[in-house]
Design an enzyme around this catalytic site. Structure first.
Site, PDB file in Angstrom:
ATOM      1  CB  CYS A 142      -1.176  -0.067   1.012  1.00 44.35           C
ATOM      2  SG  CYS A 142      -1.729  -0.809   1.204  1.00 44.35           S
ATOM      3  CB  CYS A 369      21.257 -24.587 -22.203  1.00 51.30           C
ATOM      4  SG  CYS A 369      18.995 -24.153 -21.512  1.00 51.30           S
ATOM      5  CB  ILE A 399      16.917 -15.436 -26.867  1.00 50.08           C
ATOM      6  CG1 ILE A 399      18.572 -15.049 -27.048  1.00 50.08           C
ATOM      7  CG2 ILE A 399      16.515 -14.684 -25.305  1.00 50.08           C
ATOM      8  CD1 ILE A 399      18.441 -14.124 -29.199  1.00 50.08           C
ATOM      9  CB  SER A 420      11.021 -13.703 -20.372  1.00 52.52           C
ATOM     10  OG  SER A 420      12.425 -13.019 -20.348  1.00 52.52           O
ATOM     11  CB  CYS A 493      13.384 -23.738 -18.291  1.00 56.20           C
ATOM     12  SG  CYS A 493      15.030 -23.123 -17.082  1.00 56.20           S
ATOM     13  CG  HIS A 519      11.989 -16.707 -16.113  1.00 58.32           C
ATOM     14  ND1 HIS A 519      11.870 -16.779 -17.710  1.00 58.32           N
ATOM     15  CD2 HIS A 519      13.160 -15.499 -15.847  1.00 58.32           C
ATOM     16  CE1 HIS A 519      12.712 -16.615 -18.147  1.00 58.32           C
ATOM     17  NE2 HIS A 519      13.762 -15.679 -17.751  1.00 58.32           N
ATOM     18  CD  GLU A 521      12.656 -19.807 -19.075  1.00 60.80           C
ATOM     19  OE1 GLU A 521      13.040 -21.004 -19.382  1.00 60.80           O
ATOM     20  OE2 GLU A 521      13.372 -19.083 -19.661  1.00 60.80           O
ATOM     21  CB  THR A 544      17.017 -12.288 -15.614  1.00 60.44           C
ATOM     22  OG1 THR A 544      17.581 -12.195 -16.333  1.00 60.44           O
ATOM     23  CG2 THR A 544      17.122 -13.763 -15.172  1.00 60.44           C
ATOM     24  CB  CYS A 656      21.141 -23.494 -14.142  1.00 58.14           C
ATOM     25  SG  CYS A 656      21.228 -24.515 -15.372  1.00 58.14           S
TER      26      CYS A 656
END
Length: 735
Positions: A142, A369, A399, A420, A493, A519, A521, A544, A656
């Site tokens: 608030c 990845c 990307i 994103s 991911c 995120h 994702e 991010t 990760c």
């Protein structure tokens, strides 16, 4: 009886179940006890309602807001109802205090009258004890300071008290307490924030903050209700997530996971000096991703003060920054990320004319990845094959994929990359420029589903609200867009996948009134939770960088208010973000302290860690293991790759393992052996693609084109003419 007295009623057509709300006010010409009332339709007109008579009777003394301008000491009961033409319709008086409030506020057409009514209610709010004005009772989110106290009485009813340093906010609190004080816990928890939307229509100036006040006070009421129910029934409540509390004077770690994250926030100065010296000597630039290991990020953050060519960012900015470093004279770029990031840096440097600048990755092994790997499959190419058969088509690729994947994809379907933070605008602009377009997004399945859900929600917005998001769209165009938007179903991911049901349940229970970051994702359940928080100004969904910017903005707003405050943020992305968050927040807090402000703002960053992220083991532990003792049981954090993070397939503790392959020892090793030790450096060098696409073109050249299309879009807010031509003439291989 006061001529301004009104009550709410609902008229229901039994044949159709359609309802409409009315307010009724007395006919002042009536002199009989059974008075006739005028009907004021606030929704839709119901022509079959012909007349209604009601009798006035005293309200009980327990009415919390007595005297009340709507109901000054009186209640009403209907004595006669006449319908025309059918007897099948019925009238139902609505006891809901919420509906009475809605009818009352909607009957006030002028915004100033609404404000006056709120100020009146503010004067009716019971006194609040000074001893209850403590941080534990503060309502987050608030603009004004708001305090809320809650308890369960002997009749198992909820009792609330509230206060604010803003008169209008006191009016909000007064209305909510009138609605919910004395209700059962079940009744309190049944109210939804969207039920309050109608109470905000027509309030000018600070509409968003006022909407937030209604919602945030309600959610605080519900959070306290849940906690009191659990305490009353002797239920075991959730253990809090670990967190870091940041102040102008230092950092406090709560929980062993947070201790593991905090361990490297204050790095070894000898290691910092060693790194800075070699970077300066050999003119080496460093680009690193936000998800880096905390030890590495701690060293890099400290080293930035002595060597400007160190930058920590999201994947898109890494390549841009590498070009700037090359322009500034850096002869080498070290990339701390996964392999597709070093590929992008290499290719973008070549495109910018800096092919002589060396690019090095931080492991002699492949740094993969899960998301990029999902697109590097026959399944993904089959997905694009189907897209190529339904022109005009556009492939919007995240990307975070390999350059090789972008190249092969672009030869199948015209392709543009996205992040994103710009994916929604990319899709909206594409549909605006090519209305009959079929869009195929990939490879992140969660993001694709979240984008579709976001557009689905937009169909419930007004055209004016949609135009604020994109000026060329309306509800009709969004409805037309939805069936033409496709997303890949088999890519995730592995980090954001961890934000599953267990984490969402715990956030709902313990952190529903905190600021929520997520995120794009994350799974749908977490996405919906964050989007609801975003609607009331308490959350952000995006990249991010969006998350970092949101936290900085909320902290700065708190500092500008110059009052004691405690802000709590749930970090809904990879835990490596904490280093950049801590650096940014402590900089803001330090600046405020140096300006001699008396108010203190504390910022708590909460890590959503699953209970399965800790495991029981014997007390025979090595000194390096971080652990906590619960009774006679030693519980350590399940070790991660480098810094003690724990992970669980059931949710939370987003860390990760691929990113953690970028160690400080590898960075120092590469830097010390540059530029001549090819035997050591050959496995670390980011090589150029020598392969060609099926049409015989360079993978690097074709793979960079979707990135350059995005660059054009970011600069001009339009798809480039070349890409539009490729969409409209897919068989013209010469363009």
């Amino acid at each position: 009886m006061d001529a301004s007295a009104t009550i709410a009623m609902r008229v229901t057509d039994a044949s159709s179940s359609a309802s409409s709300f009315f307010s009724i006010s007395p006919n002042t010409n009536s002199t009989t006890k059974a008075r006739t009332f005028r009907l004021h339709s606030h929704k839709t007109h119901i022509p079959f309602l012909k007349s209604l008579k009601c009798i006035q009777s005293p309200l009980p003394d327990s009415n919390p807001l007595k005297p009340n301008p709507r109901n000054p000491g009186s209640a009403f009961s209907c004595s006669a109802v006449t319908f025309f033409p059918s007897e099948s319709q019925t009238v139902e008086l609505v006891p809901s205090k919420l509906q009475r409030l809605i009818v009352e506020f909607e009957s006030l057409s002028e915004p100033i009258d609404r404000v006056k009514r709120l100020l009146l209610y503010a004067s009716l709010l019971p006194p609040f004890q000074d001893s209850a004005r403590v941080d534990a009772n503060r309502v987050m989110g608030c603009t004004a300071q708001v305090w809320l106290e809650a308890r369960i009485d002997e009749d198992r009813k909820m009792r609330f008290a509230a206060d604010s340093d803003s008169e209008i906010t006191r009016g909000f609190c007064s209305c909510l307490i009138w609605m919910l004080d004395g209700s059962t816990p079940e009744e309190v928890l049944k109210v939804k924030t969207e039920d309050l939307v109608a109470l905000n229509v027509g309030l000018r100036g600070g509409e968003r903050s006022r909407v937030n006040t209604w919602h945030n006070v309600l959610i605080r009421m519900q959070k306290r209700t849940k906690a009191l129910i659990a305490e009353r029934d002797g239920k075991v409540s959730f253990e809090p997530f670990p967190s870091l509390v940041l102040t102008a004077d230092g950092i406090q770690a709560k929980g062993s996971y947070a201790e593991a994250q905090a361990r490297y926030l204050f790095p070894d100065e000898l290691k910092v000096d060693e790194l800075v010296n070699v970077l300066k000597e050999k003119k080496i630039g460093v680009v690193a991703h936000f998800y880096m290991d905390p030890e590495v990020q701690g060293i890099l953050t400290s080293a930035q003060k002595q060597w400007p060519h160190i930058y920590i960012s999201d994947s898109l900015v890494m390549a841009d920054t590498a070009v700037k470093m090359a322009k500034a004279g850096c002869q080498f770029i070290t990339v701390l990320g996964v392999d597709f990031m070093s590929e992008n840096v290499r290719a973008i440097l070549d495109q910018a004319g800096y092919s002589d600048v060396g690019v090095y990755r931080m492991s002699n092994e492949r740094i993969g990845c899960s998301l990029a790997d999902a697109a590097d499959t026959p399944s993904y190419m089959n997905y694009l094959e189907s897209a190529s058969k339904s022109p005009p088509s556009l492939h919007v690729i995240y990307i975070n994929t390999k350059l090789e994947t972008k190249a092969y994809a672009h030869e199948l379907v015209p392709t543009i990359t996205c992040t994103s933070s710009n994916v929604v605008q990319t899709i909206l602009q594409a549909f605006a420029q090519v209305p009959e377009l079929e869009i195929y997004y990939g490879p992140d399945s969660y993001m694709g589903a979240n984008i579709k859900e976001l557009f689905q929600q937009m169909t419930k917005m007004t055209d004016e609200e949609i135009a604020e998001i994109h000026p060329e769209h309306s509800r009709d165009s969004i409805r037309s867009l939805l069936p033409r938007l496709h997303h890949y179903q088999e890519g995730i991911c592995m980090v954001h996948h961890l934000f599953g049901h267990e984490v969402v349940e715990k956030i709902n229970e313990m952190y529903c009134d905190a600021f929520l970051t997520a995120h794009f994702e994350v799974p749908g359940e977490m996405f919906s939770l964050a989007m609801e928080a975003k609607r009331r100004g308490m959350g952000v969904v995006g990249s991010t960088q969006n998350i970092l910017d949101f936290i900085k903005q909320r902290v700065q707003e708190a500092l500008d208010r110059n009052v004691n405050d405690h802000l709590q943020f749930v970090l809904g992305t990879e835990s490596g973000m904490i280093t950049s968050i801590v650096a940014a927040v402590r900089s803001l807090l330090g600046s405020a302290k140096s300006s001699s402000r008396e108010a203190k703002v504390n910022v708590e960053i909460v890590f959503p860690v699953s209970s399965d992220s800790i495991t029981r083991t014997s007390s025979n532990l090595s000194p390096s293991q971080k652990s906590v003792k619960v009774g006679d049981i030693i519980i350590p954090v399940v070790p991660g790759v480098a810094s003690g993070e724990g992970c669980s397939i059931h949710g939370g503790c987003a860390s990760c393992p691929y990113m953690k392959m970028n160690s400080l020892s590898s960075l120092l090793k590469v830097c010390h052996h540059l530029p001549d030790d090819k035997a050591i450096l050959s496995e670390y060098k980011a090589e150029r693609f020598k392969l060609q696409t099926p049409s015989g073109k360079s993978i690097a050249d074709v793979g960079c084109e979707p990135i350059l299309h995005m660059r054009h879009f970011q600069a001009s807010k339009n798809l480039p003419e070349k890409l539009v031509y490729q969409i409209l003439h897919p068989n013209d291989n010469g363009n």
